[in-house]
Design an enzyme around this catalytic site. Structure first.
Site, mmCIF file in Angstrom:
data_model
loop_
_atom_site.group_PDB
_atom_site.id
_atom_site.type_symbol
_atom_site.label_atom_id
_atom_site.label_comp_id
_atom_site.label_asym_id
_atom_site.label_seq_id
_atom_site.Cartn_x
_atom_site.Cartn_y
_atom_site.Cartn_z
ATOM 1 N N HIS A 57 0.826 -1.309 -0.094
ATOM 2 C CA HIS A 57 0.151 -0.096 0.021
ATOM 3 C C HIS A 57 0.958 1.254 -0.010
ATOM 4 O O HIS A 57 2.012 1.173 0.105
ATOM 5 C CB HIS A 57 -0.806 -0.049 1.126
ATOM 6 N N HIS A 59 1.321 3.947 1.862
ATOM 7 C CA HIS A 59 1.917 4.785 3.058
ATOM 8 C C HIS A 59 3.345 4.946 3.030
ATOM 9 O O HIS A 59 4.086 3.817 2.619
ATOM 10 C CB HIS A 59 1.476 4.331 4.478
ATOM 11 N N ASP A 61 5.642 4.709 5.142
ATOM 12 C CA ASP A 61 6.588 3.648 5.849
ATOM 13 C C ASP A 61 6.568 2.441 5.020
ATOM 14 O O ASP A 61 7.404 1.379 5.920
ATOM 15 C CB ASP A 61 6.187 3.676 7.395
ATOM 16 N N HIS A 62 5.970 2.426 3.927
ATOM 17 C CA HIS A 62 5.990 0.961 3.200
ATOM 18 C C HIS A 62 6.558 1.175 1.687
ATOM 19 O O HIS A 62 6.926 0.276 1.254
ATOM 20 C CB HIS A 62 4.690 0.390 3.219
ATOM 21 N N HIS A 115 -7.471 -0.504 5.417
ATOM 22 C CA HIS A 115 -6.629 0.292 5.972
ATOM 23 C C HIS A 115 -6.305 1.437 4.808
ATOM 24 O O HIS A 115 -6.368 2.713 5.282
ATOM 25 C CB HIS A 115 -5.159 -0.415 6.190
ATOM 26 N N ASP A 134 -0.412 -3.861 6.018
ATOM 27 C CA ASP A 134 -1.282 -3.253 7.439
ATOM 28 C C ASP A 134 -2.577 -3.709 7.556
ATOM 29 O O ASP A 134 -3.279 -3.041 7.948
ATOM 30 C CB ASP A 134 -1.054 -1.825 7.592
ATOM 31 N N HIS A 172 4.605 -4.520 10.849
ATOM 32 C CA HIS A 172 4.704 -3.948 12.175
ATOM 33 C C HIS A 172 4.932 -5.017 13.241
ATOM 34 O O HIS A 172 4.225 -5.882 13.374
ATOM 35 C CB HIS A 172 3.897 -2.916 12.222
HETATM 36 FE FE FE Z 1 2.604 0.853 8.115
HETATM 37 ZN ZN ZN Z 2 -0.240 1.895 6.532
#
Ligand code: FE
Ligand code: ZN
Length: 256
Positions: A57, A59, A61-62, A115, A134, A172
């Site tokens: 996805h 985001h 942080d990915h 998400h 996530d 995570h």
């Molecule tokens: Fe994340």
């Molecule tokens: Zn995420």
């Protein structure tokens, strides 16, 4: 057919990035590379050359490492068709039911919105490995940022249909706080109690609790159990309305 080698890299506060290598064609993928440097360092140490980036996805942080990794390795980026405009450097766009191959290792792609609206998951059947970003966490699930409870529950049920011996490689290390919450829902779940002890022991030694087995999640993760009598009863709702049970549990977790 091919069984992947998998290396797990902890980045940022609590992210996991995975390096996958197909030993037959020597293709190497990074799943959800949050950052450039830790991934480049890990690849150097392993003597692996990145050929692919796999994104679940959009985001940051990915995907934060996508562009720098792509510049250095000239690798190709696979990500969600439904969210192509938000995936930096995307080359290959995939959605529900598509097959993605890393060398000789084949993954089935699932749309798992909730998400984010374009979230996807990759299931490498022969490796028995699920990369679910996530959507599903050990003892938890992702927050609903862009979807509805109904979408998220449908997404989780798709993943729940996979075999018990599937290893769940999520995005995570949230397991211990998820466990604190899970025991407030299923107070009488003995499997959950045992699992929480194991989790606490692992975290006391700073060891990862990820991956877990999907079979274990089915027995202990409240978000996969919203159609069970005991879970519905715990939140004073009817078991024939799993979406409402899911929504209630997700809301409680948001403010826990
Ligand atoms: Fe994340
Ligand atoms: Zn995420």
């Amino acid at each position: 057919m091919s069984i992947l080698e998998i290396k797990q890299i902890a980045t940022r506060e609590d992210n996991y990035v995975y390096l996958l290598r197909d030993p037959i064609q020597n293709r190497v993928a990074a799943v959800d590379p949050s950052d450039f440097q830790p991934i480049a360092n890990a690849l150097d140490n392993l003597g692996w050359t990145l050929t692919d980036i796999i994104n679940t996805h959009h985001h940051n942080d990915h995907t934060g490492g996508n562009l720098e990794l792509k510049t250095k390795y000239k690798c190709s980026v696979v990500g969600p068709l439904a969210d192509q405009s938000r995936i930096a450097g995307i080359d290959i766009k995939v959605g529900d039911g598509d097959l993605f191959s890393l060398g000789n290792a084949n993954a089935k792609v699932f749309d798992t919105p909730g998400h984010t609206s374009g979230h996807i998951a990759f299931w490498f059947e022969e490796t028995k490995a699920l990369f679910c970003g996530d959507t599903l966490f050990a003892l938890g699930c992702g927050r609903i940022f862009e979807g509805t409870p109904e979408q998220m529950w449908t997404s989780l049920k798709k993943l729940r249909d996979l075999p018990d011996d599937t290893q769940v490689f999520c995005g995570h290390e949230y397991t211990q706080s998820n466990a604190r919450f899970a025991v407030t829902i299923e107070t009488g779940n003995q499997n959950l109690k045992k699992r929480v002890k194991n989790i606490d022991a692992l975290r006391a030694e700073n060891k990862p609790t990820v991956p877990s087995f999907l079979g274990e999640e089915k027995k202990t993760n409240p978000f996969l159990r919203c159609d069970r009598f005991e879970v519905a009863k715990a939140v004073s709702l009817k078991p024939n309305d799993a979406v409402s049970v899911f929504a209630e549990i997700r809301n409680r977790k948001d403010v826990f």
